[in-house]
Write an enzyme that holds these catalytic residues in place. Sequence first.
Site, PDB file in Angstrom:
ATOM      1  N   GLU A   7     -20.586   2.416 -23.845  1.00  0.00           N
ATOM      2  CA  GLU A   7     -20.927   2.850 -24.671  1.00  0.00           C
ATOM      3  C   GLU A   7     -21.418   2.091 -25.576  1.00  0.00           C
ATOM      4  OE1 GLU A   7     -17.383   3.296 -26.191  1.00  0.00           O
ATOM      5  OE2 GLU A   7     -15.933   2.783 -24.658  1.00  0.00           O
ATOM      6  N   SER A  33     -21.192   7.050 -38.349  1.00  0.00           N
ATOM      7  CA  SER A  33     -20.714   7.506 -36.963  1.00  0.00           C
ATOM      8  C   SER A  33     -19.679   7.664 -37.345  1.00  0.00           C
ATOM      9  CB  SER A  33     -21.453   6.395 -36.431  1.00  0.00           C
ATOM     10  OG  SER A  33     -21.153   5.550 -36.129  1.00  0.00           O
ATOM     11  N   GLU A  72       1.378   4.045   1.944  1.00  0.00           N
ATOM     12  CA  GLU A  72       2.461   4.253   3.299  1.00  0.00           C
ATOM     13  C   GLU A  72       3.585   3.135   3.441  1.00  0.00           C
ATOM     14  OE1 GLU A  72      -2.403   3.902   4.391  1.00  0.00           O
ATOM     15  OE2 GLU A  72      -1.261   3.145   3.143  1.00  0.00           O
ATOM     16  N   ARG A  83     -11.032   3.536 -20.610  1.00  0.00           N
ATOM     17  CA  ARG A  83     -11.341   1.850 -21.261  1.00  0.00           C
ATOM     18  C   ARG A  83     -10.830   1.654 -20.045  1.00  0.00           C
ATOM     19  NH1 ARG A  83     -12.369   1.041 -27.232  1.00  0.00           N
ATOM     20  NH2 ARG A  83     -14.400   2.006 -27.392  1.00  0.00           N
ATOM     21  N   ALA A  95     -21.187  10.398 -27.611  1.00  0.00           N
ATOM     22  CA  ALA A  95     -20.585  11.178 -28.467  1.00  0.00           C
ATOM     23  C   ALA A  95     -20.887  11.385 -29.283  1.00  0.00           C
ATOM     24  CB  ALA A  95     -19.443  10.689 -28.886  1.00  0.00           C
ATOM     25  N   TRP A 116     -16.032   9.504 -38.252  1.00  0.00           N
ATOM     26  CA  TRP A 116     -15.884   9.553 -36.616  1.00  0.00           C
ATOM     27  C   TRP A 116     -16.625  11.490 -36.640  1.00  0.00           C
ATOM     28  CZ3 TRP A 116     -14.423   5.525 -33.487  1.00  0.00           C
ATOM     29  CH2 TRP A 116     -14.277   4.579 -34.269  1.00  0.00           C
ATOM     30  N   HIS A 154       0.447  -1.453  -0.075  1.00  0.00           N
ATOM     31  CA  HIS A 154      -0.475  -0.279   0.132  1.00  0.00           C
ATOM     32  C   HIS A 154       1.179   1.048   0.308  1.00  0.00           C
ATOM     33  CE1 HIS A 154      -3.368  -2.120   1.673  1.00  0.00           C
ATOM     34  NE2 HIS A 154      -3.379  -2.803   0.484  1.00  0.00           N
ATOM     35  N   THR A 186     -25.953  -1.723 -30.796  1.00  0.00           N
ATOM     36  CA  THR A 186     -24.423  -0.947 -31.081  1.00  0.00           C
ATOM     37  C   THR A 186     -23.705  -1.701 -31.615  1.00  0.00           C
ATOM     38  OG1 THR A 186     -24.888  -0.065 -29.678  1.00  0.00           O
ATOM     39  CG2 THR A 186     -22.281   0.079 -30.370  1.00  0.00           C
ATOM     40  N   ARG A 238      -6.621   0.678 -27.249  1.00  0.00           N
ATOM     41  CA  ARG A 238      -5.765   1.091 -28.225  1.00  0.00           C
ATOM     42  C   ARG A 238      -4.820   2.381 -27.714  1.00  0.00           C
ATOM     43  NH1 ARG A 238     -10.233  -0.486 -30.862  1.00  0.00           N
ATOM     44  NH2 ARG A 238     -10.429   1.726 -31.253  1.00  0.00           N
TER      45      ARG A 238
END
Length: 371
Positions: A292, A168, A52, A184, A154, A170, A50, A196, A207
């Site tokens: 997303e 869509s 500390e 992500r 977006a 970009w 940790h 989607t 990426r």
Amino acid sequence: MSDAAYMKLALELAEKAGGMTSPNPQVGAVVVRDGRVVGTGYHRRAGEPHAEVFALEEAGPEAKGATLYVNLEPCSHVGRTPPCAEAVIAAGINRVVAAMEDPNPGVQGRGFARLEGAGIQVDKGLMEAEARKVNEVFCKFITQSLPFVALKTAATLDGKIATRTGASRWITGEESRAFVHRLRSRHDGVLTGVGTVLKDDPRLNVRLPEGGRDPLRVLVDSRGRVPLEAKILVPPEKTLIAVTRRACGEKISLLEERGVEVLVLPEKAGRVDLEALLAELGRRGVTSLLVEGGGTLNYSLLAAGLVDKAYMFLAPLIFGGRDAPTSVDGEGIDDLAGAWRLEGVEYREMGDDILLTGYVKGGFTNVHGPD
């Protein structure tokens, strides 16, 4: 430097973990003696020492009589690592300044009590709001056993996420897209809907030139319509598909033969019960979930009161069109009183885009605590 300045440094150190500590909190620590920083550290990932411990090791003998600044109460229990409270006592620290109490029922004040019992001065609450923000994911998961849900959209200035023909890519620029990949990497899971996948065939992995961890990809696919060649299924062990009993048994078998886990869940209004899905993800240790998806999934999550935070990118484009999809579809609201409101809103330029970040009123927020 002031106490606040040292605590700010501890918070900055905690942020360096970038979500890699899951399911543990993000913690930074600073050891100060005679106005000098003699040791710093942060918790890098679960299972490792940790914050500390790193800070005290760097300080060495100079930790004796020094002040320790830490954004979260030092732990007092034995887990995968020894209790930090004991390390603080053994190092001879004279004073501990902590931003917040650990919400973990297994700690929650016990660390402070152990330090005070050893004669160490403990000051609590400095920059507590900022500390809760750093650990908003941990605070929700440790108290509710549910993932912290962040919605990412977006859209154009007129709220469209695609043209009327479905184009869509970009909408946003490179800087915004790189930021999404970093998002992500910070989340345990990323959630999307089959619509989607059928439209965009996304990979939903990370990426980045510097690398990063790939989240678990969770697909809501009530009837099992995902194509077997979809990119989201590669690699199969990083994908979980949530279906209902309406899904074809043969399709489920084909997916499982490829190594994809298929989860059959109860349905609500003919679709996967999203509350049941989040509860199952919580049981599996998924502490944070980045959404997303398209307008239908986004609306369903908002309508069910399951969204905690929103990342909303606005691009300097206008599409128009009655049939062009929007970032939130569904039935919509009847009047302004029923609108979902964001609190603690912040704005940030991303190249030519604008990123609006805020917390959904009524959700679990780090600033106001759980409702």
